[in-house]
Design an enzyme around this catalytic site. Structure first.
Site, PDB file in Angstrom:
ATOM      1  N   LYS A  15     -35.244  -5.580 -18.618  1.00  0.00           N
ATOM      2  CA  LYS A  15     -34.381  -5.988 -19.725  1.00  0.00           C
ATOM      3  C   LYS A  15     -32.964  -5.545 -19.398  1.00  0.00           C
ATOM      4  O   LYS A  15     -32.759  -4.599 -18.630  1.00  0.00           O
ATOM      5  CB  LYS A  15     -34.837  -5.344 -21.043  1.00  0.00           C
ATOM      6  CG  LYS A  15     -34.470  -6.149 -22.270  1.00  0.00           C
ATOM      7  CD  LYS A  15     -35.373  -7.364 -22.455  1.00  0.00           C
ATOM      8  CE  LYS A  15     -35.033  -8.117 -23.736  1.00  0.00           C
ATOM      9  NZ  LYS A  15     -35.985  -9.206 -23.989  1.00  0.00           N
ATOM     10  N   ASP A  61     -31.503 -13.506 -24.851  1.00  0.00           N
ATOM     11  CA  ASP A  61     -32.032 -12.669 -25.936  1.00  0.00           C
ATOM     12  C   ASP A  61     -30.986 -12.736 -27.045  1.00  0.00           C
ATOM     13  O   ASP A  61     -30.174 -13.678 -27.082  1.00  0.00           O
ATOM     14  CB  ASP A  61     -32.278 -11.236 -25.435  1.00  0.00           C
ATOM     15  CG  ASP A  61     -33.139 -10.411 -26.400  1.00  0.00           C
ATOM     16  OD1 ASP A  61     -34.370 -10.537 -26.347  1.00  0.00           O
ATOM     17  OD2 ASP A  61     -32.567  -9.651 -27.211  1.00  0.00           O
TER      18      ASP A  61
END
Length: 449
Positions: free
Chosen positions: A122, A162
């Site tokens: 991430k 995201d």
């Protein structure tokens, strides 16, 4: 396991979100470790909770007035035992190392559950795209990629979008990567359809959540048709959660953003949802404008001093939190139970606090954890990677069919993994066990690396 958690708390005392994610996993995999002492002998858990690589960098950029700003960028490459790192990029002022580590940790097991060969990572930055011009966002994305490009690649690490990173941002990021590397590869997912993207990718996370919800209901002999659903958020995930609920015959009662929430007792149908998409995606408006267009709907402004969210107090059958982490606490969980909700399925990453989850499980409320329920987005990202590698493009029907099949497989995998340890019907334990075992076995196969 207590020693592992104590080490994390001592080493990184300020990383509360990461502690929460690790604690949830450790609490459910103890039976696996008892049955498989080789995992303890080879320190699999100790290795899993420590990222393989953490990258932090400065991102200097110039706004439209010529002023220079400096943000902090991150990429946490957590685990690559089953494939190249895969996970989104988040641009939001709340981003810090704890949040990125928790998201990367969750991504490892989410990706494992998809059945696709993807490790977990991430990244992101504490940059706020709200109120910024397209030119400012382009310059920020180019500055961000000027450092990140050194650490990613189609066989190494494949970022995606995201919160705060949609098609516009992916385009700017990809353009800079292509310029710096002088090659056109599938290094990012969520790309435009004309240059390597996949159909259904924008819808995938939201649709996947609803497919998982429907599978949970079907296991109990019920359907989504006729169910009244509370949904939080109004971004990409929430919009397509709402869209698929409506398509499957359910009724969407609510949506929200940081300013507050709307409650429409008549239901947010397809035409109303189109208004919300235009409001949020094009005009960047606030959710309260919905009640101006539809005066019968109730708008309630956010009030953080309450300590609970009024959105979760309306009578309903299902709740799908799809906004952000830890948005649903114990008081909210109690309100949901009192309102008649019998199923909670997570659309955001870790939206329920540990206390809320414990309450749901104690009360026999069906609970679909994020790492299983919202895996649809990364599943279709994996399908986009496959299409890029083959230089082909699948039809909408084929991609959605594959997504539906993957979500049904995840649902079955969770139930089977839970049942194997005497935990029938426990989706949280099943998701954690199944995701952990696949990654742990790969780590053992590959030796101490």
């Amino acid at each position: 396991m207590d020693e592992v958690l104590a080490t994390i708390l001592r080493r990184d005392p300020e990383q509360r979100e990461f502690h929460q994610a690790v604690g949830e996993l450790l609490a459910t995999i103890r039976p696996v470790l008892d049955r498989h002492p080789e995992y303890r002998r080879h320190a699999v858990v100790e290795r899993l909770v420590e990222p393989e690589r953490m990258i932090m960098f400065r991102v200097p950029w110039m706004d439209d007035q010529g002023a220079i700003h400096v943000n902090r960028g991150y990429r946490v490459e957590m685990n690559s035992a089953i494939g190249p790192y895969k996970g989104g990029l988040r641009f939001h002022p709340s981003v810090n190392l704890s949040i990125i580590k928790f998201l990367a940790f969750e991504q490892v097991f989410k990706n494992s559950l998809t059945t696709l060969a993807m490790g977990g990572a991430k990244g992101g930055a504490d940059f706020d795209p709200k109120g910024r011009s397209d030119a400012e966002i382009m310059r920020f994305c180019q500055a961000f990629m000027a450092e990140l490009f050194r650490h990613i690649g189609e066989d190494t690490d494949v970022p995606a979008g995201d919160i705060g990173v949609g098609a516009r941002e992916i385009g700017y990021l990809f353009g800079m990567y292509k310029k710096l590397q002088n090659k056109f590869t599938g290094v990012l997912t969520g790309k435009g359809l004309a240059w390597g993207g996949s159909l259904i990718r924008p819808e995938a996370t939201g649709y996947g959540v609803v497919y998982f919800t429907a599978a949970m209901l079907a296991h109990r002999g019920e359907t989504l048709a006729g169910k009244r659903c509370l949904v939080s958020g109004s971004g990409n995930v929430a919009q397509f959660v709402a869209e698929k609920i409506v398509q499957m015959g359910g009724t969407v009662l609510s949506l929200s953003d940081s300013s507050g929430h709307i409650y429409d007792e008549e239901g947010i149908d397809a035409s109303k949802l189109e208004f919300i998409k235009t409001l949020k995606n094009i005009h960047r408006g606030r959710i309260g404008e919905y009640s101006e267009r539809y005066p019968h709907a109730l708008y309630v402004a956010a009030n953080p001093t309450l300590g609970w969210n009024p959105l979760w107090r309306y009578p309903a059958d299902c709740a799908l939190p799809a906004a952000t982490q830890n948005e649903l606490n114990l008081a909210d969980a109690q309100h949901l139970a009192a309102a008649g909700v019998r199923l909670v399925c997570e659309g955001a990453n870790m939206p329920s606090t540990p206390e809320a989850i414990a309450f749901f499980r104690d009360q026999g409320i069906l609970f679909g954890p994020a790492k299983a329920a919202n895996a649809g987005g990364v599943a279709v990202s994996g399908l986009e990677m496959a299409q890029d590698a083959m230089r082909i493009s699948w039809s909408r029907e084929e991609v959605e069919g594959r997504l539906r099949a993957i979500m049904h497989t995840i649902h079955r995998t969770c139930l089977e993994a839970a049942a194997a340890y005497g935990l029938e019907g426990d989706y949280l334990a099943g998701a954690n066990i199944a995701g952990f075992v696949k990654v742990a076995d790969a780590m053992l196969d590959q030796g101490l690396v």
